[in-house]
Design a protein around this motif. Structure first.
Motif, short mmCIF file in Angstrom:
data_model
loop_
_atom_site.label_atom_id
_atom_site.label_comp_id
_atom_site.label_asym_id
_atom_site.label_seq_id
_atom_site.Cartn_x
_atom_site.Cartn_y
_atom_site.Cartn_z
N ALA A 153 25.85 24.48 38.59
CA ALA A 153 25.54 23.58 39.70
C ALA A 153 26.81 23.19 40.44
N ALA A 154 27.87 22.91 39.68
CA ALA A 154 29.15 22.55 40.30
C ALA A 154 29.72 23.74 41.07
N GLY A 155 29.56 24.95 40.50
CA GLY A 155 30.05 26.14 41.17
C GLY A 155 29.34 26.40 42.48
N LYS A 156 28.04 26.13 42.53
CA LYS A 156 27.28 26.31 43.76
C LYS A 156 27.62 25.24 44.79
N ALA A 157 27.91 24.04 44.30
CA ALA A 157 28.26 22.95 45.22
C ALA A 157 29.67 23.10 45.78
N GLN A 158 30.54 23.79 45.00
CA GLN A 158 31.93 23.98 45.43
C GLN A 158 32.30 25.45 45.33
N PRO A 159 31.70 26.30 46.15
CA PRO A 159 31.97 27.74 46.04
C PRO A 159 33.44 28.07 46.22
N GLY A 160 33.96 28.89 45.29
CA GLY A 160 35.36 29.30 45.37
C GLY A 160 36.35 28.22 45.00
N GLN A 161 35.89 27.14 44.36
CA GLN A 161 36.80 26.04 44.00
C GLN A 161 37.05 25.96 42.50
N LEU A 162 36.07 26.30 41.69
CA LEU A 162 36.24 26.24 40.24
C LEU A 162 36.84 27.55 39.74
N ALA A 163 37.73 27.44 38.77
CA ALA A 163 38.44 28.63 38.27
C ALA A 163 38.13 28.89 36.80
N TYR A 164 38.14 30.16 36.47
CA TYR A 164 38.00 30.54 35.06
C TYR A 164 39.16 31.43 34.67
N ALA A 165 39.52 31.37 33.39
CA ALA A 165 40.62 32.17 32.86
C ALA A 165 40.08 33.41 32.17
N SER A 166 40.93 34.42 32.06
CA SER A 166 40.62 35.60 31.24
C SER A 166 41.92 36.14 30.69
N GLY A 167 41.79 37.07 29.76
CA GLY A 167 42.98 37.69 29.19
C GLY A 167 43.53 38.82 30.04
N GLY A 168 43.00 38.99 31.25
CA GLY A 168 43.49 40.02 32.15
C GLY A 168 42.36 40.68 32.91
N ASN A 169 42.71 41.35 34.00
CA ASN A 169 41.71 42.05 34.79
C ASN A 169 41.03 43.14 33.96
N GLY A 170 39.72 43.15 34.01
CA GLY A 170 38.96 44.18 33.31
C GLY A 170 38.66 43.88 31.86
N THR A 171 39.08 42.74 31.35
CA THR A 171 38.80 42.40 29.96
C THR A 171 37.35 41.93 29.83
N ILE A 172 36.88 41.92 28.60
CA ILE A 172 35.52 41.47 28.34
C ILE A 172 35.37 39.99 28.71
N LEU A 173 36.46 39.24 28.68
CA LEU A 173 36.41 37.82 29.07
C LEU A 173 36.08 37.70 30.56
N GLN A 174 36.73 38.52 31.37
CA GLN A 174 36.41 38.51 32.81
C GLN A 174 34.99 39.02 33.06
N MET A 175 34.60 40.06 32.33
CA MET A 175 33.29 40.66 32.55
C MET A 175 32.17 39.63 32.40
N GLN A 176 32.30 38.75 31.41
CA GLN A 176 31.26 37.76 31.17
C GLN A 176 31.16 36.73 32.29
N ALA A 177 32.31 36.28 32.78
CA ALA A 177 32.29 35.33 33.89
C ALA A 177 31.74 35.99 35.15
N GLN A 207 44.07 23.45 33.47
CA GLN A 207 44.51 24.17 34.68
C GLN A 207 43.39 25.03 35.25
N VAL A 208 42.47 25.46 34.40
CA VAL A 208 41.27 26.18 34.83
C VAL A 208 40.06 25.45 34.24
N GLN A 209 38.90 25.70 34.83
CA GLN A 209 37.73 24.92 34.42
C GLN A 209 37.01 25.48 33.20
N PHE A 210 37.02 26.81 33.02
CA PHE A 210 36.29 27.34 31.86
C PHE A 210 36.80 28.71 31.45
N LEU A 211 36.31 29.14 30.30
CA LEU A 211 36.73 30.41 29.72
C LEU A 211 35.65 30.89 28.76
#
Length: 332
Positions: A153-177, A207-211
């Protein structure tokens, strides 16, 4: 007039049956003779010290005596695991070179990196699934989100404002987000780090909102009250977090994501050898020391047949190909 023709045909049929019998007999004989004292190389496509390496070494140590030979671990890291995978794909299909790898090189990286020097499916024979690692959608306790619905809901209310972390581009952590974005129509900012540890640290620091964090890495911080677990990505709730719902229970269908560890052999490795490897590795997974180690690494040991691993690989490859294409995700 027909007798010579019949005789020739009969001889042909008998010869075919004899050849088929010899082939069938070769299967058990091959399984008994292999590896005949020859050293088996267990390639890990990651640096020494990681979970794939540590667990692989423990399995190799126990597999050797079961096959009456030595099994050595050879680390061939680089290019998100694809260098080691390519090495094994080129190896002789004699059961003496194995690949102890993860979902990354076999189901994700091929869709990120363009043309690879191996085919992740056709280039290998699946042997056995070692285990799976569930993930936990976490946020720092100072963040306002109490559920996945709150986050979305927060992400839809603030598009492009909330950040998520990952262990790098293409990692399974990024894939899930990215999968969460595509399922909900939200737009988050991706902040890639060089590894899961710094990604987790900045999530802790706010520094980021979720992971989406590996369970073993996140659990101590959840139990210490520093991270809030919003949901788990496994099909069932985790015994260590019985109060935390799954993504499915949180209203997100088809959101079962588990990183897997598995063993593959080069394509055309004889079925008898694949089956023998499957049976002996399955025995190592029941060793109390391996079970204890897997628990510490956050890995749920699996086992199963070669076919089950092949089905899992193909299903995950199709899933992440769609997510990567939909998000226009590129590797570093």
């Amino acid at each position: 007039m027909n007798a010579p023709h019949f005789s020739a045909t009969r001889r042909s049929v008998l010869a075919t049956l004899a050849a088929a019998g010899a082939t069938l007999a070769a299967g058990p004989a091959l399984a008994q003779e292999w590896p005949a004292g020859k050293v088996i190389t267990y390639v890990v496509p990651y640096p020494a010290g990681g979970s794939t390496d540590v667990l692989g070494r423990n399995i190799a140590q126990r597999l050797g005596p079961l096959l009456a030979t030595n099994v050595i671990v050879d680390n061939k890291p680089g290019a998100t695991g694809t260098i080691g995978a390519a090495f094994v794909a080129r190896a002789q299909p004699d059961g003496l070179t194995l690949l102890g790898t993860t979902i990354g090189p076999q189901a994700i990286a091929p869709h990120l990196m363009g043309k690879l020097p191996y085919d992740p499916i056709a280039g290998f024979e699946p042997v056995i699934t070692i285990g799976t690692i569930p993930h936990i959608l976490v946020t720092a306790v100072g963040q306002p989100f109490q559920s996945v619905a709150d986050l979305v809901a927060a992400g839809k209310a603030q598009p492009g404002q909330l950040a998520y972390a990952s262990g790098g581009n293409g990692t399974i952590l990024q894939m899930q987000a990215e999968l969460l974005q595509q399922q909900t129509g939200t737009r988050f900012i991706h902040v890639p780090y060089k590894g899961d540890t710094p990604a987790l640290q900045d999530t802790l620091g706010g520094q980021v909102q979720f992971l989406f964090a590996p369970a073993a890495a996140a659990l101590p911080h959840i139990q210490a009250g520093k991270l809030r677990a919003l949901a788990v990505t496994s099909a069932q709730r985790l015994p260590a977090l019985p109060q935390v719902p799954t993504m499915g229970e949180s209203g997100f269908k088809d959101f079962v994501v588990e990183q897997w560890h598995a063993v593959f052999a080069p394509a055309k490795t004889p079925a008898a050898i694949v089956q023998r490897l499957n049976a002996e590795i399955a025995k190592t997974l029941k060793d109390p020391a391996v079970t204890e180690l897997a628990g510490k690494l956050g890995i749920t040991l699996a086992g199963g047949t070669p076919k089950q691993l092949g089905d899992l690989q193909r299903a995950d490859s199709a899933k992440w190909a769609k997510v990567i294409q939909g998000g226009n995700i590129k590797a570093d």
